[in-house]
Motif scaffolding. Structure first.
Motif, PDB file in Angstrom:
ATOM      1  N   SER A   1      36.324 -32.461 -38.477  1.00  0.00           N
ATOM      2  CA  SER A   1      37.851 -32.562 -37.810  1.00  0.00           C
ATOM      3  C   SER A   1      37.572 -31.398 -37.567  1.00  0.00           C
ATOM      4  O   SER A   1      36.190 -31.172 -36.785  1.00  0.00           O
ATOM      5  CB  SER A   1      38.278 -31.410 -39.371  1.00  0.00           C
ATOM      6  OG  SER A   1      37.490 -30.301 -40.054  1.00  0.00           O
ATOM      7  N   LEU A   2      38.425 -30.806 -36.357  1.00  0.00           N
ATOM      8  CA  LEU A   2      38.336 -29.649 -34.824  1.00  0.00           C
ATOM      9  C   LEU A   2      38.485 -29.004 -35.452  1.00  0.00           C
ATOM     10  O   LEU A   2      39.539 -27.796 -36.754  1.00  0.00           O
ATOM     11  CB  LEU A   2      39.667 -30.449 -34.243  1.00  0.00           C
ATOM     12  CG  LEU A   2      39.573 -29.102 -33.076  1.00  0.00           C
ATOM     13  CD1 LEU A   2      38.099 -28.824 -32.052  1.00  0.00           C
ATOM     14  CD2 LEU A   2      40.644 -29.123 -32.083  1.00  0.00           C
ATOM     15  N   LEU A   3      36.979 -27.814 -35.118  1.00  0.00           N
ATOM     16  CA  LEU A   3      37.131 -26.076 -36.366  1.00  0.00           C
ATOM     17  C   LEU A   3      37.589 -25.106 -35.066  1.00  0.00           C
ATOM     18  O   LEU A   3      36.634 -25.589 -34.474  1.00  0.00           O
ATOM     19  CB  LEU A   3      35.676 -25.948 -36.600  1.00  0.00           C
ATOM     20  CG  LEU A   3      35.778 -24.513 -37.478  1.00  0.00           C
ATOM     21  CD1 LEU A   3      36.894 -24.524 -38.867  1.00  0.00           C
ATOM     22  CD2 LEU A   3      34.192 -24.411 -37.775  1.00  0.00           C
ATOM     23  N   LEU A   4      38.546 -24.366 -34.642  1.00  0.00           N
ATOM     24  CA  LEU A   4      38.701 -23.659 -33.926  1.00  0.00           C
ATOM     25  C   LEU A   4      38.418 -22.162 -34.681  1.00  0.00           C
ATOM     26  O   LEU A   4      38.908 -21.818 -35.461  1.00  0.00           O
ATOM     27  CB  LEU A   4      40.231 -23.914 -33.674  1.00  0.00           C
ATOM     28  CG  LEU A   4      41.008 -24.640 -33.010  1.00  0.00           C
ATOM     29  CD1 LEU A   4      42.404 -24.045 -33.355  1.00  0.00           C
ATOM     30  CD2 LEU A   4      39.917 -24.928 -31.326  1.00  0.00           C
ATOM     31  N   GLU A   5      37.673 -21.304 -33.619  1.00  0.00           N
ATOM     32  CA  GLU A   5      36.999 -20.352 -34.295  1.00  0.00           C
ATOM     33  C   GLU A   5      37.273 -19.710 -33.724  1.00  0.00           C
ATOM     34  O   GLU A   5      36.975 -19.303 -32.046  1.00  0.00           O
ATOM     35  CB  GLU A   5      35.845 -20.022 -35.173  1.00  0.00           C
ATOM     36  CG  GLU A   5      35.186 -21.077 -34.603  1.00  0.00           C
ATOM     37  CD  GLU A   5      33.579 -21.418 -35.243  1.00  0.00           C
ATOM     38  OE1 GLU A   5      33.060 -20.560 -36.798  1.00  0.00           O
ATOM     39  OE2 GLU A   5      32.564 -21.941 -34.730  1.00  0.00           O
ATOM     40  N   GLY A   6      37.057 -18.114 -34.200  1.00  0.00           N
ATOM     41  CA  GLY A   6      37.486 -16.834 -33.217  1.00  0.00           C
ATOM     42  C   GLY A   6      37.459 -15.820 -33.247  1.00  0.00           C
ATOM     43  O   GLY A   6      37.647 -15.487 -34.350  1.00  0.00           O
ATOM     44  N   LEU A   7      37.055 -14.527 -32.543  1.00  0.00           N
ATOM     45  CA  LEU A   7      37.792 -13.164 -32.789  1.00  0.00           C
ATOM     46  C   LEU A   7      39.150 -12.558 -31.762  1.00  0.00           C
ATOM     47  O   LEU A   7      38.757 -12.310 -31.093  1.00  0.00           O
ATOM     48  CB  LEU A   7      36.765 -12.299 -32.717  1.00  0.00           C
ATOM     49  CG  LEU A   7      36.436 -10.811 -32.791  1.00  0.00           C
ATOM     50  CD1 LEU A   7      37.196 -10.424 -34.323  1.00  0.00           C
ATOM     51  CD2 LEU A   7      35.705 -10.248 -32.453  1.00  0.00           C
TER      52      LEU A   7
ATOM     53  N   PHE B   1      38.490 -15.751 -37.493  1.00  0.00           N
ATOM     54  CA  PHE B   1      39.730 -16.389 -37.817  1.00  0.00           C
ATOM     55  C   PHE B   1      38.698 -17.782 -37.797  1.00  0.00           C
ATOM     56  O   PHE B   1      37.632 -17.694 -37.043  1.00  0.00           O
ATOM     57  CB  PHE B   1      40.938 -16.631 -37.163  1.00  0.00           C
ATOM     58  CG  PHE B   1      40.720 -17.021 -36.252  1.00  0.00           C
ATOM     59  CD1 PHE B   1      40.766 -18.355 -35.808  1.00  0.00           C
ATOM     60  CD2 PHE B   1      40.107 -15.800 -34.588  1.00  0.00           C
ATOM     61  CE1 PHE B   1      40.710 -18.964 -34.271  1.00  0.00           C
ATOM     62  CE2 PHE B   1      40.540 -17.119 -33.408  1.00  0.00           C
ATOM     63  CZ  PHE B   1      40.728 -17.657 -33.223  1.00  0.00           C
ATOM     64  N   THR B   2      39.400 -18.484 -38.647  1.00  0.00           N
ATOM     65  CA  THR B   2      39.231 -19.861 -38.843  1.00  0.00           C
ATOM     66  C   THR B   2      40.385 -20.854 -38.727  1.00  0.00           C
ATOM     67  O   THR B   2      41.267 -20.397 -39.940  1.00  0.00           O
ATOM     68  CB  THR B   2      37.542 -20.984 -39.619  1.00  0.00           C
ATOM     69  OG1 THR B   2      38.499 -20.701 -40.671  1.00  0.00           O
ATOM     70  CG2 THR B   2      36.612 -19.713 -39.073  1.00  0.00           C
ATOM     71  N   CYS B   3      40.062 -22.068 -37.955  1.00  0.00           N
ATOM     72  CA  CYS B   3      41.533 -23.182 -37.808  1.00  0.00           C
ATOM     73  C   CYS B   3      40.907 -23.865 -37.871  1.00  0.00           C
ATOM     74  O   CYS B   3      40.542 -24.360 -37.005  1.00  0.00           O
ATOM     75  CB  CYS B   3      42.547 -22.687 -37.124  1.00  0.00           C
ATOM     76  SG  CYS B   3      44.213 -23.380 -37.896  1.00  0.00           S
TER      77      CYS B   3
END
Length: 710
Positions: free
Chosen positions: A453-459, A578-580
């Motif tokens: 899947s595509l994992l978006l993550e950050g702060l 977060f992660t999405c």
């Protein structure tokens, strides 16, 4: 490059005429075996086999000796090339995906990027045209940044494996094979085929036929041996004839010359375009320079009259392994691209698989690859693939630790098949204000469909008040007046996620009013209900396994989709990591919900081979008819219908595998001992996401018995 009337005349007596002698210009990729398909009556779904354990009659160069799995390969000699026939070509290595248009088209790209894939001799895991079990395969997925993909090996004729051509074509990337001669053996080959017009035209005609048959767009010509006076005199004529023939037979094709031999026949790499090699450049579509250039080399080329109007056709070579006295390479390849772009040239990035070969833990090469391409982003250009509705992607990269289907693990094994790769998102890492950050990457730990899947993550820092816009896709999709949008994702706590569609011809469609889709039954649809309700009814029960499914109906006028983004906003006042995980994005024309679903037609079975080890194994080829643009892929099943004991009821369908064309080879399928009746079934998976009724699936029964004693 412009075609002359003479070039068109030549095509009538060249590759096209040779095709007619070899069975015509229609699809004869598997003509001999199609006859056995036609022998199977369409009013009957049954085939009978008497089991005989004989050596496989299939050609060893196209099928694995032990398993009969279809494989890709190159050609080793001039004799093999000249003997090549379309009627004997490998049907499984024909590209199933046509080249998608993209914006801007290649002809309007003034600073292009070519990737030449050279890895450990080639034809590795990628030689298996239906994919394979692979613990740590290499794959490329940064297609939106490149224009041309060249598959390179040291076979005399390198035919790109279909899995690469399919993946590249989905993203609008042109694919080139390689014709190479080297050392003293190469010199002998050149003396043989460059001795006269008839001989060099014969070689060119075969190269054109091979490209046309297998569905790729041209050739890199690499002559790395000395040439005699006669051979070097005929080389530009060979290039011109090959280039003209390719342009006639394969629109948008390219023939590139590698910087090696010079006009007097010496093997003397120039590392630039100059008067010594211009004669070859003028005869084809471009020059791929050697790697030992300097900025002074590029300055000279910029001032050289031979590049006037054709700077884009000069591909300055960059060896990612940094062998020899070169600029950049490895994780400093960006330094080479900075200089190349400064002088307005195209580039040829050679062996970017260094990111895999140099990585000790092969299974984690994604990190190295993403870092490598992120460093190059300032010198690359995002291309928008021009795609029709319906558009769907689960961001599968063509490999993974497991096979997923609708959020569930379908098979717990590592696998590789680049034909399974879907439209790729943008991969990047960017900094936000207040020490915040955002990154996107493929993640195999969970998926909705395929291998990742595509994992978006950050702060999101507390000082960042506006939503973070995570760009996912850059593309061009003409939109209907009424469309349905579906988003499947898994957000972490503390964030609010919404979808943004950026279009031309209309304002930004942001923060779409979506509806959550819950598990369980769906109520019947009334005629006045919207697209979402109709779609939910057609799709049946939803079992998202922790995924959030959100759908919406949009009404637009004269729009084309340009970007797909996720807007991510924190719902708490403090710094929020977060992660999405994005599982799938689907956009479809609302009118398609009313369209009748197609049936699988003409399912036939041939090339059956029986093997016996600890149990009986069935191997056979299935072929069927179904509009390629309608299917995302096909699911192939089998079941036992009847065995020796008629009291035992038929088995349930068991998945054999996924097919990404209308052709599938069943291999090493353990089946009951004879006598037995089994059934082979093909289910199309629609690009709309609407299940195809079982009555529309393809079915073919196979009965088999032992050979009677003489």
């Amino acid at each position: 490059m412009a075609l002359t009337d003479g070039g068109k005349e030549l095509s009538l007596s060249g590759a096209a005429a040779e095709d007619r002698r070899d069975g015509g210009t229609t699809d004869t990729r598997d003509s001999g075996r199609l006859e056995s398909c036609l022998d199977q009556p369409m009013d009957s779904s049954g085939v009978h086999e008497v089991i005989k354990f004989l050596p496989s009659p299939l050609p060893a160069k196209h099928y694995d000796n032990d398993t009969t799995e279809p494989i890709s390969c190159g050609l080793q000699s001039l004799e093999e090339l000249l003997a090549w026939k379309r009627s004997e070509a490998n049907p499984f290595n024909v590209a199933a995906v046509p080249l998608a248009p993209r914006e801007p088209p290649l002809a309007r790209c003034l600073r292009r990027t070519l990737v030449s894939h050279d890895m450990m001799g080639g034809y590795l895991d990628d030689r298996f045209t239906q994919g394979t079990h692979a613990e740590a395969p290499y794959a490329f997925y940064h297609w939106q940044y490149i224009d041309i993909f060249n598959y390179f090996t040291h076979n005399m004729v390198t035919v790109p494996p279909a899995v690469w051509t399919n993946a590249a074509h989905k993203h609008g990337v042109v694919v080139l094979g390689t014709f190479i001669t080297e050392w003293s053996d190469g010199a002998s080959v050149c003396e043989a085929f460059l001795k006269e017009e008839e001989s060099y035209r014969a070689v060119a005609d075969k190269l054109v036929q091979i490209s046309h048959c297998y569905g790729f767009e041209g050739w890199l010509i690499n002559i790395e041996n000395i040439l005699s006076k006669v051979a070097v005199k005929n080389t530009p004529l060979f290039l011109r004839y090959l280039t003209d023939q390719m342009h006639v037979r394969v629109p948008g094709s390219l023939v590139l010359w590698y910087d090696s031999v010079i006009e007097d026949g010496q093997l003397l790499w120039q590392n630039e375009l100059n008067q010594s090699n211009r004669i070859f450049f003028d005869a084809c579509d471009g020059l791929f320079t050697n790697y030992n250039w300097t900025e002074e080399s590029l300055q000279r080329m910029g001032d050289y009259g031979g590049t006037h109007g054709r700077k884009a056709d000069v591909y300055v070579g960059v060896d990612v392994f940094a062998r020899g006295n070169v600029v950049g390479g490895m994780l400093e390849t960006n330094k080479a691209l900075e200089i190349i772009r400064k002088h307005d040239f195209s580039t040829a990035i050679f062996a970017p698989g260094w990111v895999y070969e140099s990585h000790e833990v092969k299974a984690e090469f994604r990190k190295n690859q993403d870092k490598f391409w992120t460093l190059l982003l300032d010198y690359l250009y995002i291309h928008r693939t021009d795609l029709p509705l319906p558009f769907v992607s689960s961001f599968c990269q063509g490999f993974g630790k497991a096979v997923y289907w609708r959020g569930q693990r379908e098979a717990n094994r590592s696998w590789f098949n680049l034909s399974a790769q879907e439209s790729q998102p943008l991969y990047y890492h960017t900094e936000l204000e207040g020490q915040g950050w955002l990154s996107s990457r493929g993640c195999p730990e969970d998926a909705w469909n395929g291998g990742c899947s595509l994992l978006l993550e950050g702060l999101i820092p507390a000082v960042h008040m506006s939503p973070v816009c995570a760009k996912i896709l850059s593309l061009h999709v003409p939109l209907a007046s009424k469309i349905l949008v579906s988003l499947i994702y898994k957000p972490s706590p503390g964030i609010i996620v919404s979808l943004e569609l950026k279009t031309t011809g209309a304002s930004l469609c942001s923060h779409v009013d979506v509806q959550d889709v819950k598990s369980g039954s769906v109520a019947p649809v009334l005629e006045d209900e919207g697209l979402v309700s109709q779609f939910n009814q057609l799709c049946g029960n939803v079992s998202p396994a922790g995924w959030t499914v959100r759908r919406s109906e949009l009404e637009l006028q004269g729009c084309a989709l340009r970007e797909v983004c996720l807007s991510i906003q924190r719902d708490r006042p403090e710094d929020t990591p977060f992660t999405c995980r994005v599982g799938e994005i689907l956009l479809l024309n609302g009118a398609s919900l009313q369209a009748p679903l197609e049936r699988v037609e003409g399912l036939c079975l041939y090339d059956v081979v029986w093997l016996h080890g600890t149990s009986l194994h069935f191997n056979g080829t299935l072929r069927w008819k179904y509009a390629a643009e309608l299917a995302r892929h096909f699911r192939v099943y089998w079941r036992r219908l009847r065995g020796p004991d008629a009291r035992i009821p038929p088995d349930q369908l068991v998945l054999v595998g996924r097919a990404y064309s209308n052709l599938f080879r069943v291999t090493e399928l353990a089946v009951p001992e004879p006598p037995c009746l089994l059934e082979l079934v093909v289910e199309p998976v629609s690009r709309t996401g609407i299940p195809v009724p079982e009555g529309h699936w393809g079915r073919r029964s196979l009965s088999y018995s032992e050979e009677s004693a003489q």
